[in-house]
Write an enzyme that holds these catalytic residues in place. Structure first.
Site, PDB file in Angstrom:
ATOM      1  N   CYS A  98       4.886   7.777   1.820  1.00  0.00           N
ATOM      2  CA  CYS A  98       5.364   6.644   1.008  1.00  0.00           C
ATOM      3  C   CYS A  98       6.742   6.225   1.498  1.00  0.00           C
ATOM      4  CB  CYS A  98       5.498   7.052  -0.451  1.00  0.00           C
ATOM      5  SG  CYS A  98       3.951   7.426  -1.251  1.00  0.00           S
ATOM      6  N   TYR A 329     -16.389  -5.455  13.543  1.00  0.00           N
ATOM      7  CA  TYR A 329     -15.671  -4.251  13.096  1.00  0.00           C
ATOM      8  C   TYR A 329     -16.183  -3.885  11.690  1.00  0.00           C
ATOM      9  CZ  TYR A 329     -12.362  -6.044  16.615  1.00  0.00           C
ATOM     10  OH  TYR A 329     -11.781  -6.552  17.747  1.00  0.00           O
ATOM     11  N   ASP A 399     -12.586  -7.709  10.879  1.00  0.00           N
ATOM     12  CA  ASP A 399     -11.747  -6.760  10.137  1.00  0.00           C
ATOM     13  C   ASP A 399     -11.316  -5.648  11.088  1.00  0.00           C
ATOM     14  OD1 ASP A 399     -10.525  -5.146   8.278  1.00  0.00           O
ATOM     15  OD2 ASP A 399     -12.340  -4.641   7.170  1.00  0.00           O
ATOM     16  N   CYS A 426      -5.170  -5.412   8.636  1.00  0.00           N
ATOM     17  CA  CYS A 426      -4.298  -4.382   8.048  1.00  0.00           C
ATOM     18  C   CYS A 426      -2.950  -4.357   8.758  1.00  0.00           C
ATOM     19  CB  CYS A 426      -4.980  -3.020   8.087  1.00  0.00           C
ATOM     20  SG  CYS A 426      -5.524  -2.555   9.729  1.00  0.00           S
TER      21      CYS A 426
HETATM   22  N1  SAH Z   1     -15.003  -3.719   7.712  1.00  0.00           N
HETATM   23  C1  SAH Z   1     -15.055  -2.298   7.499  1.00  0.00           C
HETATM   24  C2  SAH Z   1     -14.245  -1.490   8.508  1.00  0.00           C
HETATM   25  C3  SAH Z   1     -12.901  -1.996   8.895  1.00  0.00           C
HETATM   26  S1  SAH Z   1     -11.875  -0.845   9.764  1.00  0.00           S
HETATM   27  C4  SAH Z   1     -14.599  -1.971   6.090  1.00  0.00           C
HETATM   28  O1  SAH Z   1     -13.983  -2.784   5.404  1.00  0.00           O
HETATM   29  O2  SAH Z   1     -14.894  -0.868   5.634  1.00  0.00           O
HETATM   30  C5  SAH Z   1     -12.087  -1.237  11.429  1.00  0.00           C
HETATM   31  C6  SAH Z   1     -13.365  -0.707  12.036  1.00  0.00           C
HETATM   32  O3  SAH Z   1     -13.382  -1.124  13.391  1.00  0.00           O
HETATM   33  C7  SAH Z   1     -13.498   0.804  12.073  1.00  0.00           C
HETATM   34  O4  SAH Z   1     -14.723   1.174  11.500  1.00  0.00           O
HETATM   35  C8  SAH Z   1     -13.468   1.141  13.570  1.00  0.00           C
HETATM   36  O5  SAH Z   1     -14.306   2.226  13.902  1.00  0.00           O
HETATM   37  C9  SAH Z   1     -13.977  -0.124  14.192  1.00  0.00           C
HETATM   38  N2  SAH Z   1     -13.600  -0.436  15.575  1.00  0.00           N
HETATM   39  C10 SAH Z   1     -12.473  -0.116  16.227  1.00  0.00           C
HETATM   40  N3  SAH Z   1     -12.446  -0.695  17.450  1.00  0.00           N
HETATM   41  C11 SAH Z   1     -13.587  -1.414  17.575  1.00  0.00           C
HETATM   42  C12 SAH Z   1     -14.130  -2.246  18.599  1.00  0.00           C
HETATM   43  N4  SAH Z   1     -13.480  -2.447  19.745  1.00  0.00           N
HETATM   44  N5  SAH Z   1     -15.316  -2.839  18.363  1.00  0.00           N
HETATM   45  C13 SAH Z   1     -15.983  -2.650  17.201  1.00  0.00           C
HETATM   46  N6  SAH Z   1     -15.513  -1.865  16.206  1.00  0.00           N
HETATM   47  C14 SAH Z   1     -14.334  -1.253  16.381  1.00  0.00           C
END
Ligand code: SAH
EC number: 2.1.1.190
Length: 470
Positions: A98, A329, A399, A426
């Site tokens: 935190c 993602y 995402d 994020c």
């Molecule tokens: N939309 C989902 C996950 C978001 S987090 C939710 O809200 O739960 C981002 C995700 O991207 C993770 O699951 C990670 O494994 C994935 N990721 C990371 N690099 C990536 C890439 N180059 N191509 C596809 N997915 C990827």
């Protein structure tokens, strides 16, 4: 900032005309870095001071000095800022988890809105952008459904389980994390006793020896199901039955496993998970859809705010029933299934195979027949798919992790010519960078920027952004 005469300064290192290392000074905190350190000025030099809040008048000691800036340590709060509050957690200062516990929640939300605004201006060049007020929580504590506690030893060789101190890997013993769920304490007490009794050795980062690296705990908020996964530097967990005997009686316990990570790395989890007891996954529900989650899968840590975040993403997607949608993602398909309720077809892409397995299972169990999931890098899967099929998209949702989207992905997204793009981010710095590319050829415009506070008490902020084709 006013220098204060100081008696002992053994290590006299001159910074400016009037500034020396170890010197005490009085300063009013004028601003804050995006990492939550207070900023004070002295003789034109900028000093960063942890655990201070904008508006505080404080006494500090200069501890480190570079050419144009330096670091100072908070010695005394002379006049507290109106935005200051008493941190709830006794470890709030040293713990790296935190950064904003000394700030009222209202001030935290204002800080996060400004952080997003600053990034969009500075990195994206969007000078007259309006960022919506951050959607906050009613009760910004105990929200985390996941905790990863590092395990090590203190100087006397005693087992230490807790959290890393800020910017280091020394472990602070924290029996209770105020962001975490009460079940964590129960699990940790059992693991600690088991390690002591069975003489199980914690991992030592410096030598790469020892066994137990991390304890991962997850709780499904809607179901009460609990998952414990021990990350180990080995292929087998000795005396596992004893541990299981104790853990399985915790209410809600559903899955006990270990994860093998024998690399000398900061990455917490290895690739292989071995289930010791119960299920391979736990279940949770968001917005009436149920999800199976494995230890390796990404799953949002704040279920209450996740529902708001996904709700916004769905609202921004503006679906009417027939749309062709991509969710890049996609993790275990959480956003994909939210969208599938109102879309014609949703395609999800995710790099972790176990997450895609979960996603397919989640779609089936919830009765969706209009989803398709692909394993691979979004920046490779989507261009290849588009080359082969030439099919455009109506809505694209992304995402990505903190590093943002790969340029190759942004490029093919633009080629697929969607009416709307929903960007869930994020890290607002990479969001700003990517928005600059997406709005570059004057084809897309930013409609709404909506931050959501997924991580109260920390400096992190989630943002969902709607772009529409001009
Ligand atoms: N939309 C989902 C996950 C978001 S987090 C939710 O809200 O739960 C981002 C995700 O991207 C993770 O699951 C990670 O494994 C994935 N990721 C990371 N690099 C990536 C890439 N180059 N191509 C596809 N997915 C990827």
């Amino acid at each position: 900032m006013n220098p204060v005469p100081n008696g002992k300064s053994q290590d006299k290192k001159s910074i400016g005309k009037n500034i020396e290392k170890n010197q005490l000074a009085e300063v009013v905190i004028q601003d804050m870095t995006e990492n939550g350190e207070g900023i004070g000025k002295l003789d034109g030099y900028t000093f960063f001071i942890k655990d201070t809040v904008i508006g505080d008048r404080v006494l500090v000691k200069i501890i480190k000095a570079k050419k144009t800036y330096g670091y100072a340590r908070l010695m005394e709060i002379l006049t507290p800022s109106a935005d200051r509050t008493e941190p709830r957690c006794p470890a709030a200062g040293p713990c790296g988890g935190c950064q904003l516990q000394s700030m009222t929640y209202e001030a935290q939300l204002a800080f996060k809105r400004k952080k997003v605004e600053d990034h969009l201006r500075r990195i994206g060049g969007f000078l007259d952008i309006t960022v919506e007020p951050v959607i906050g929580m009613k009760e910004p504590w105990c929200y985390r459904n996941k905790a990863q506690f590092p395990v090590g030893r203190d100087r006397d060789g005693k087992i230490r389980i807790g959290f890393y101190a800020g910017r280091t890997h020394s472990i602070i013993e924290t029996e209770r994390c105020y962001l975490g769920r009460p079940v964590n304490e129960q699990v940790l007490a059992i693991v600690r006793t088991w390690m002591n009794r069975q003489k199980i050795v914690p991992y030592d980062e410096t030598t790469g020896k020892g066994l137990i690296r991390h304890v991962l705990i997850r709780e499904g908020r809607a179901t009460g199901q609990v998952m414990v996964c021990l990350v180990i530097n080995g292929k087998k967990l000795p005396a596992a039955e004893m541990l299981v005997q104790e853990l399985k009686d915790i209410p809600g316990m559903t899955s006990i496993s270990y994860n093998i990570n024998m690399e000398q790395t900061n990455v917490i989890l290895g690739r292989q998970v071995v289930t010791l007891w119960g299920e391979d996954t736990i279940e949770d529900q968001i917005g009436g859809i149920s999800f199976r989650i494995s230890p390796l899968s990404f799953y949002q840590v704040n279920p209450e705010q996740t529902e708001r975040l996904y709700g916004k993403a769905l609202e921004f997607a503006g679906l009417t029933g027939g749309e062709n949608v991509w969710d890049l993602y996609c993790g275990i398909g959480t956003i994909s299934l939210f969208l599938a309720q109102k879309a014609g077809k949703v395609h999800g892409v995710e790099i972790i195979p176990a997450a895609i397995e979960n996603a397919r299972e989640n779609a089936e169990r919830n009765g969706f027949t209009n989803t398709e999931f692909f394993v691979g890098k979004a920046e490779e899967v989507l261009p290849q798919w588009y080359r082969e099929h030439g099919e455009k998209a109506d809505v694209i949702v992304v995402d990505p992790p903190r590093k943002g989207c790969d340029p190759a992905l942004l490029d093919v997204m633009l080629q697929m010519d969607p009416e709307r793009i929903v960007y869930v981010s994020c890290d607002s710095a990479t969001l700003a960078r990517d928005l600059k590319i997406l709005t570059g050829e004057n084809r897309y415009q930013i409609k709404t920027i909506q931050p959501v506070d997924m991580f109260p008490q920390s400096v992190h902020v989630e943002t969902v952004c709607l772009l529409s084709r001009k």
